[in-house]
Scaffold this motif. Structure first.
Motif, PDB file in Angstrom:
ATOM      1  N   GLN A  29      37.434  35.486  41.225  1.00 21.79           N
ATOM      2  CA  GLN A  29      38.455  36.700  40.905  1.00 21.79           C
ATOM      3  C   GLN A  29      39.740  37.163  41.718  1.00 21.79           C
ATOM      4  O   GLN A  29      39.964  35.874  42.760  1.00 21.79           O
ATOM      5  CB  GLN A  29      37.485  38.482  41.808  1.00 21.79           C
ATOM      6  N   LEU A  30      41.393  37.825  41.656  1.00 23.03           N
ATOM      7  CA  LEU A  30      41.743  37.949  42.177  1.00 23.03           C
ATOM      8  C   LEU A  30      42.340  38.946  43.220  1.00 23.03           C
ATOM      9  O   LEU A  30      41.155  40.295  43.279  1.00 23.03           O
ATOM     10  CB  LEU A  30      43.269  37.649  41.048  1.00 23.03           C
ATOM     11  N   SER A  86      41.299  38.231  35.174  1.00 21.37           N
ATOM     12  CA  SER A  86      41.777  37.737  36.001  1.00 21.37           C
ATOM     13  C   SER A  86      41.368  35.534  35.189  1.00 21.37           C
ATOM     14  O   SER A  86      41.723  34.892  35.195  1.00 21.37           O
ATOM     15  CB  SER A  86      40.574  36.779  36.941  1.00 21.37           C
ATOM     16  N   SER A 140      39.286  42.504  38.702  1.00 26.86           N
ATOM     17  CA  SER A 140      39.418  41.668  39.910  1.00 26.86           C
ATOM     18  C   SER A 140      40.757  43.536  40.251  1.00 26.86           C
ATOM     19  O   SER A 140      41.659  43.978  39.726  1.00 26.86           O
ATOM     20  CB  SER A 140      40.977  40.933  39.919  1.00 26.86           C
TER      21      SER A 140
END
Length: 126
Positions: free
Chosen positions: A1-2, A100, A115
Motif C-alpha cells: 500500500q501507498l 497501488s 491505499s
C-alpha cells in the motif's frame, strides 16, 4: 500500500473555498491513479474526482466546470482538490486514495482503491 496524507480541511462559511492537499512520501504520486472521495455524516463514501497517471481528469460529482477542481504538482509530489462555493451539504471527511498498481485506471468506486489517507474534515457552517 501507498502512504497518503490529506490536509487543508477546516471550518468554513457557505460560499467560501478550500484547497485540500494529498501528499505522499517514498513514491511518486503521479505514477498512480489518484482519486478524491468524501463521506458525509450518515452517508456512504462517494467519489468526487480521479486523475490518472497520464493526467486525465475524471469528474464524478460534478462536471469539469463544476465546483470541484483537481490538480497535481509533481515537484511537490502532491494532488490537490479545490472546492469552490462550499455548501452545508459539502460537510464531510475528504479522502484521497490511490490504486497501488501502476497503470491502473481511474474509478469512481472506493472498492477499487487500496491505499487511503486518514482524511481531512471539512465543515461548512454559518
Amino acid at each position: 500500500q501507498l502512504q497518503l496524507v490529506e490536509s487543508g480541511g477546516g471550518l468554513v462559511q457557505p460560499g467560501e473555498s478550500l484547497r485540500l492537499s494529498c501528499t505522499a512520501s517514498g513514491f511518486t504520486l503521479s505514477d498512480y491513479s489518484v482519486a478524491w472521495f468524501r463521506q458525509g455524516p450518515g452517508k456512504g463514501r462517494e467519489g468526487i474526482t480521479c486523475m490518472s497517471s497520464g493526467g486525465f481528469k475524471n469528474y464524478y460529482k460534478e462536471g469539469p466546470q463544476g465546483r470541484f477542481i483537481v490538480s497535481r504538482d509533481s515537484a511537490n509530489n502532491a494532488h490537490y482538490l479545490q472546492i469552490n462555493n462550499l455548501r452545508a451539504g459539502d460537510t464531510a471527511i475528504y479522502y484521497c486514495a490511490a490504486r497501488s498498481r501502476r497503470g491502473a485506471l481511474c474509478s469512481q468506486f472506493s472498492d477499487n482503491f487500496d491505499s487511503w489517507g486518514r482524511g481531512t474534515q471539512v465543515t461548512v457552517s454559518s
